[in-house]
Design a protein around this motif. Structure first.
Motif, mmCIF file in Angstrom:
data_model
loop_
_atom_site.group_PDB
_atom_site.id
_atom_site.type_symbol
_atom_site.label_atom_id
_atom_site.label_comp_id
_atom_site.label_asym_id
_atom_site.label_seq_id
_atom_site.Cartn_x
_atom_site.Cartn_y
_atom_site.Cartn_z
ATOM 1 N N ALA A 1 -91.396 -17.133 -107.958
ATOM 2 C CA ALA A 1 -92.397 -16.067 -107.838
ATOM 3 C C ALA A 1 -93.629 -16.515 -107.061
ATOM 4 C CB ALA A 1 -92.806 -15.589 -109.227
ATOM 5 N N TRP A 2 -93.762 -17.842 -106.836
ATOM 6 C CA TRP A 2 -94.967 -18.364 -106.189
ATOM 7 C C TRP A 2 -95.194 -17.773 -104.796
ATOM 8 C CZ3 TRP A 2 -99.511 -20.254 -105.780
ATOM 9 C CH2 TRP A 2 -99.910 -21.042 -104.705
ATOM 10 N N PRO A 3 -94.164 -17.609 -103.927
ATOM 11 C CA PRO A 3 -94.416 -17.037 -102.601
ATOM 12 C C PRO A 3 -94.886 -15.590 -102.632
ATOM 13 C CG PRO A 3 -92.332 -18.230 -102.636
ATOM 14 C CD PRO A 3 -92.790 -18.093 -104.046
ATOM 15 N N VAL A 4 -94.597 -14.858 -103.751
ATOM 16 C CA VAL A 4 -95.030 -13.457 -103.830
ATOM 17 C C VAL A 4 -96.545 -13.372 -103.819
ATOM 18 C CG1 VAL A 4 -94.921 -11.378 -105.248
ATOM 19 C CG2 VAL A 4 -92.907 -12.843 -105.031
ATOM 20 N N ALA A 5 -97.205 -14.397 -104.339
ATOM 21 C CA ALA A 5 -98.669 -14.401 -104.334
ATOM 22 C C ALA A 5 -99.240 -14.709 -102.956
ATOM 23 C CB ALA A 5 -99.171 -15.441 -105.344
ATOM 24 N N LEU A 6 -98.414 -15.214 -102.078
ATOM 25 C CA LEU A 6 -98.895 -15.579 -100.744
ATOM 26 C C LEU A 6 -98.638 -14.497 -99.717
ATOM 27 C CD1 LEU A 6 -97.603 -19.283 -100.633
ATOM 28 C CD2 LEU A 6 -99.887 -18.466 -101.279
ATOM 29 N N VAL A 7 -97.495 -13.822 -99.814
ATOM 30 C CA VAL A 7 -97.085 -12.827 -98.823
ATOM 31 C C VAL A 7 -96.997 -11.475 -99.508
ATOM 32 C CG1 VAL A 7 -95.292 -12.174 -97.159
ATOM 33 C CG2 VAL A 7 -95.794 -14.591 -97.562
ATOM 34 N N ALA A 8 -97.547 -10.426 -98.849
ATOM 35 C CA ALA A 8 -97.620 -9.108 -99.469
ATOM 36 C C ALA A 8 -96.229 -8.563 -99.786
ATOM 37 C CB ALA A 8 -98.370 -8.148 -98.532
ATOM 38 N N ASP A 9 -95.299 -8.671 -98.852
ATOM 39 C CA ASP A 9 -93.936 -8.191 -99.083
ATOM 40 C C ASP A 9 -92.981 -9.356 -98.840
ATOM 41 O OD1 ASP A 9 -91.618 -6.773 -99.411
ATOM 42 O OD2 ASP A 9 -91.846 -5.522 -97.613
ATOM 43 N N TRP A 10 -92.932 -10.268 -99.811
ATOM 44 C CA TRP A 10 -92.112 -11.469 -99.643
ATOM 45 C C TRP A 10 -90.631 -11.128 -99.542
ATOM 46 C CZ3 TRP A 10 -91.879 -16.159 -98.091
ATOM 47 C CH2 TRP A 10 -90.873 -17.036 -98.517
ATOM 48 N N THR A 11 -90.152 -10.234 -100.385
ATOM 49 C CA THR A 11 -88.735 -9.864 -100.351
ATOM 50 C C THR A 11 -88.372 -9.230 -99.017
ATOM 51 O OG1 THR A 11 -88.750 -9.532 -102.748
ATOM 52 C CG2 THR A 11 -86.932 -8.541 -101.498
ATOM 53 N N GLY A 12 -89.245 -8.323 -98.554
ATOM 54 C CA GLY A 12 -88.984 -7.694 -97.252
ATOM 55 C C GLY A 12 -88.991 -8.703 -96.113
ATOM 56 N N LEU A 13 -89.926 -9.689 -96.161
ATOM 57 C CA LEU A 13 -89.962 -10.719 -95.124
ATOM 58 C C LEU A 13 -88.674 -11.531 -95.130
ATOM 59 C CD1 LEU A 13 -91.408 -12.445 -92.971
ATOM 60 C CD2 LEU A 13 -92.383 -13.788 -94.853
ATOM 61 N N CYS A 14 -88.199 -11.910 -96.307
ATOM 62 C CA CYS A 14 -86.970 -12.700 -96.402
ATOM 63 C C CYS A 14 -85.772 -11.921 -95.861
ATOM 64 C CB CYS A 14 -86.713 -13.110 -97.848
ATOM 65 S SG CYS A 14 -87.932 -14.285 -98.493
ATOM 66 N N ARG A 15 -85.746 -10.630 -96.126
ATOM 67 C CA ARG A 15 -84.643 -9.820 -95.624
ATOM 68 C C ARG A 15 -84.711 -9.697 -94.090
ATOM 69 N NH1 ARG A 15 -81.542 -7.270 -99.333
ATOM 70 N NH2 ARG A 15 -82.273 -7.295 -101.492
ATOM 71 N N TRP A 16 -85.934 -9.520 -93.558
ATOM 72 C CA TRP A 16 -86.089 -9.432 -92.103
ATOM 73 C C TRP A 16 -85.676 -10.745 -91.441
ATOM 74 C CZ3 TRP A 16 -86.028 -5.473 -89.201
ATOM 75 C CH2 TRP A 16 -86.588 -4.258 -89.592
ATOM 76 N N LEU A 17 -86.090 -11.861 -92.006
ATOM 77 C CA LEU A 17 -85.681 -13.157 -91.467
ATOM 78 C C LEU A 17 -84.175 -13.324 -91.527
ATOM 79 C CD1 LEU A 17 -88.428 -15.499 -92.991
ATOM 80 C CD2 LEU A 17 -88.284 -14.669 -90.640
ATOM 81 N N SER A 18 -83.572 -12.857 -92.612
ATOM 82 C CA SER A 18 -82.114 -12.950 -92.747
ATOM 83 C C SER A 18 -81.415 -12.072 -91.719
ATOM 84 C CB SER A 18 -81.694 -12.546 -94.160
ATOM 85 O OG SER A 18 -82.331 -13.360 -95.130
ATOM 86 N N VAL A 19 -81.946 -10.864 -91.501
ATOM 87 C CA VAL A 19 -81.359 -9.971 -90.493
ATOM 88 C C VAL A 19 -81.428 -10.620 -89.112
ATOM 89 C CG1 VAL A 19 -81.686 -7.778 -89.285
ATOM 90 C CG2 VAL A 19 -81.732 -7.838 -91.779
ATOM 91 N N ASP A 20 -82.594 -11.204 -88.788
ATOM 92 C CA ASP A 20 -82.726 -11.863 -87.488
ATOM 93 C C ASP A 20 -81.728 -13.002 -87.352
ATOM 94 O OD1 ASP A 20 -84.812 -10.160 -86.979
ATOM 95 O OD2 ASP A 20 -86.384 -11.617 -87.458
ATOM 96 N N PHE A 21 -81.604 -13.802 -88.375
ATOM 97 C CA PHE A 21 -80.704 -14.959 -88.339
ATOM 98 C C PHE A 21 -79.250 -14.510 -88.204
ATOM 99 C CE2 PHE A 21 -78.009 -18.127 -90.396
ATOM 100 C CZ PHE A 21 -78.446 -19.301 -89.804
ATOM 101 N N LEU A 22 -78.842 -13.538 -89.029
ATOM 102 C CA LEU A 22 -77.451 -13.095 -89.009
ATOM 103 C C LEU A 22 -77.130 -12.320 -87.732
ATOM 104 C CD1 LEU A 22 -77.104 -12.032 -92.742
ATOM 105 C CD2 LEU A 22 -76.294 -14.137 -91.655
ATOM 106 N N THR A 23 -78.095 -11.594 -87.197
ATOM 107 C CA THR A 23 -77.876 -10.913 -85.918
ATOM 108 C C THR A 23 -77.643 -11.930 -84.809
ATOM 109 O OG1 THR A 23 -79.250 -9.033 -86.591
ATOM 110 C CG2 THR A 23 -78.883 -9.336 -84.230
ATOM 111 N N GLY A 24 -78.448 -12.988 -84.808
ATOM 112 C CA GLY A 24 -78.233 -14.050 -83.830
ATOM 113 C C GLY A 24 -76.875 -14.702 -84.005
#
Length: 717
Positions: free
Chosen positions: A495-518
């Motif tokens: 849960a620690w990154p949730v305090a740092l990034v406003a939408d941590w789950t959304g960021l992780c999903r976007w990063l995953s989409v970018d990685f898997l698309t590549g």
């Protein structure tokens, strides 16, 4: 990609690099200098000879005219020749020689200056190379005194080294060009200028033109390589987070920068791969192709949910310390340029036709820059230890030490998860960061001490081992440290990154989409390439015949010569001096007959061999009538084609492959069971040059490998 066969144990007997360095930097200019000195002597001798003849020939003309008037039947030998002429004809020849000498004397005198260009070019290349080596060595030693000394000495070398290497290349080019011109113009003075000598003159002029072209290409390549160096951007797959996207993270970064008296980064990038790093080089982002300039902080998302607050503060504090004090200038002025000059020297050795003339400069450049390696390693270690110390000031030494080990033990988990997802993107989870955290053992990480010799990844720099860094922090390698580094993942950690990034789950999903698309794009491009490679060979058999025609014609000519010799022996024995020696006639006749028979039989054997295919290539196997069984392409690990007197194909088979046997004891094929090599020799491949033959074999081997990969991808192996 098919690569040549690796050399065997003989490669260990290669000369050491310093011998090659001396050979290129000293030996080549010395040889050119010796050639220039010899040409000076020859040029002066030629000019003196023409000057002397210009003085002597008019006197000879007068004397011969008088002799012809007083004794018309007198004969003389002109200028020591073997043929005797009448006095009048000798006077005419002396007059012709005087005209030739008068015509050629200016060229002979001008030609005496050309070798001095060879000497000057060789001396310039020698001095430039030695000064570059000595100066680079001295600068490298001075760079070990301090980081300021490293920056100052490297700056000096960066400005002076291209000039010295340019002078070295210009000197070698001038020496080669002048030597070729001297030898070419020397053919002009040949007294009997035949068609063959005209070809020699043309060849020498062509060599001189090639030398001039190589010199221009070498200097032009040097100018382009050592132009004002602009570092290449660092390619990073990730997303930029501004303060609205990650208010907590930016707040933490600003706080740590203030406590460490460091500059705040201009951009914070979060991605999936790599480790923590900062840079002042340009960063080229993907997939949005934006290029960032200024100070950039990169954070790998999978590690943010594994480190606690103090450990993360120590890591970010360490990175921000590179933006503090002298380290900022080092990061901006040295690190990217140092790496860039190494790339520039690599390009210097591949400038095309000037390669031979730039190779000595490349040796000198590598040696000069190599003297900085020890200083670079020393101050890189020092700056990393200093950054560790600054990072520990904000969170304490134990969290900084445990963060190093915790990042090390998580690395294999991150690598395996991302590699598996990259290989099978359709089966990967939507959130790869969560997938990494889920892959962490519930009991924690095993044996963190096994990672003490790991080194943290960085795109442009090197780090000391974790063992050395922890020792420099003064933290003992005890059970408490290992327990802290290996602790199980808690809900609070995730849960620690949730305090740092406003939408941590959304960021992780976007990063995953970018990685898997590549990954999908890569797999699609790879499949297209494999399909094209597999389709590059025909389904039907390709027959390769031995090219015996040149040998058959050679044997035919040889048989005619033997037959002619035998005929001459029969028709003109008196002229050959064997008319009264029956035994000699019999021996010589038998030898001529044997020669005709041998040439004819060998030509017939070669012609017969050429009617049967030497090799039969199919998409699956290679067959040869010289071998008792086919060789499957899937069993070929590597191959090599060499050509000289014979064309040789060498196949290196895999350890589990079945080796064929040769059908005959004395055969064009050979099998080495110790080295697992299969060799097929021939006089050449009909209709194929050696390079084309090697390309043909390479296509079949590449097609086989492509089909194996496509089959594995289709079956999901």
């Amino acid at each position: 990609m098919i690569i040549p066969l690796h050399q065997d144990g003989s490669g260990s007997r290669r000369l050491p690099p310093v011998v090659w360095l001396v050979a290129w930097v000293v030996g080549v200019p010395a040889l050119l200098g010796g050639l220039g000195a010899w040409e000076v002597e020859r040029g002066l001798a030629s000019a003196e000879s023409y000057t002397r003849r210009q003085v002597e020939l008019p006197v000879s003309v007068v004397q011969l005219r008088l002799l012809a008037a007083t004794d018309p039947y007198a004969s003389v030998r002109f200028e020591g020749g073997r043929t005797a002429y009448g006095a009048a004809l000798a006077a005419d020849k002396a007059q012709e020689a005087l005209a030739v000498v008068t015509r050629d004397l200016p060229l002979a005198r001008a030609r005496t200056w050309v070798p001095y260009a060879t000497l000057g070019g060789a001396l310039l290349a020698l001095l430039a190379g030695l000064v570059a080596l000595a100066g680079g060595g001295a600068a490298g030693l001075w760079a070990r005194r301090s980081r300021d000394a490293l920056l100052a000495s490297f700056g000096l070398v960066r400005r002076v080294l291209p000039v010295l290497l340019g002078l070295q290349i210009v000197g070698l080019s001038l020496a080669v060009l002048a030597a070729a011109l001297f030898e070419a113009t020397g053919l002009w003075f040949t007294q009997r200028f035949s068609a063959g000598e005209a070809k020699l003159l043309l060849g020498a002029l062509v060599i001189a033109a090639l030398a001039a072209w190589a010199a221009v290409a070498a200097v032009r390549g040097l100018r382009g390589v050592f132009a004002l160096f602009t570092p290449e951007p660092i390619d990073v797959r990730g997303r930029v987070l501004d303060e609205a996207d990650a208010p907590g993270l930016w707040r933490l970064v600003r706080e740590l920068a203030g406590r460490g008296d460091a500059l705040v980064p201009d951009a914070v990038v979060v991605g999936l791969t790599g480790g923590f790093f900062v840079t002042e080089s340009a960063v080229r982002l993907s997939p949005d192709t934006r290029t960032l300039t200024g100070r950039t902080l990169y954070l790998p998302a999978p590690y943010l949910g594994v480190l606690d607050g103090r450990e993360l503060s120590a890591v970010i504090g360490h990175e921000l310390a590179h933006f503090a004090g002298e380290d900022t200038a080092y990061s901006r002025r040295f690190t990217p340029i140092y790496a860039g000059l190494h790339r520039a020297l690599t390009a210097l050795g591949n400038v095309g036709p000037g390669d031979l003339l730039t190779r000595p400069a490349a040796y000198v450049g590598y040696r000069s820059l190599g003297t900085f390696d020890a200083a670079v390693a020393r101050w890189s270690r020092a700056r990393e230890f200093e950054a560790d110390r600054r990072g520990a000031q904000v969170s304490g030494a134990p969290p900084a030490a445990s963060a190093l080990l915790r990042v090390g033990v998580l690395g294999p988990v991150v690598g395996e998860t991302l590699a598996s997802s990259y290989g099978k993107p359709d089966a990967a989870p939507d959130d790869l960061v969560a997938g990494v955290l889920d892959a962490i053992p519930a009991a924690g990480f095993p044996e963190p001490g096994a990672h003490l010799d790991d080194r943290q990844a960085h795109p442009t720099d090197t780090h000391p081992s974790d063992r050395q860094r922890i020792a420099a922090l003064g933290v003992p390698l005890d059970a408490e440290l290992f327990a802290r580094a290996a602790r199980p993942l808690t809900v609070g950690d995730r849960a620690w990154p949730v305090a740092l990034v406003a939408d941590w789950t959304g960021l992780c999903r976007w990063l995953s989409v970018d990685f898997l698309t590549g990954a999908r794009e890569h797999r699609a491009a790879e499949r297209v390439y494999l399909e094209e490679t597999a389709a590059a060979v025909p389904v039907e058999e390709t027959l390769v015949h031995e090219n015996g025609a040149p040998m058959v014609w050679t044997m035919g000519v040889l048989a005619l010569l033997f037959a002619g010799a035998g005929a001459a022996l029969l028709l003109y024995p008196r002229a050959l001096g064997v008319a009264h020696d029956a035994l000699a006639q019999q021996i010589l006749g038998a030898a001529a007959a044997a020669g005709v028979a041998w040439a004819g039989i060998y030509a017939g054997l070669v012609h017969r061999r050429g009617r049967t295919p030497l090799l039969v290539l199919t998409p699956d196997v290679l067959r040869s009538p010289l071998l008792d069984s086919a060789v499957a392409w899937k069993d070929v690990a590597d191959f090599q084609v060499t050509h000289g007197k014979r064309l040789t194909l060498t196949l290196a088979l895999t350890p589990d492959a079945t080796l064929p046997r040769t059908k005959r004891l004395f055969s064009q094929a050979g099998v080495s069971r110790r080295r697992r090599h299969v060799c097929v020799q021939s006089l050449g491949a009909r209709g194929l040059k050696p390079d084309a033959f090697a390309a043909l074999v390479g296509r079949y081997l590449a097609a086989s490998r492509a089909r194996v990969h496509l089959s594995a991808a289709h079956t999901g192996i």
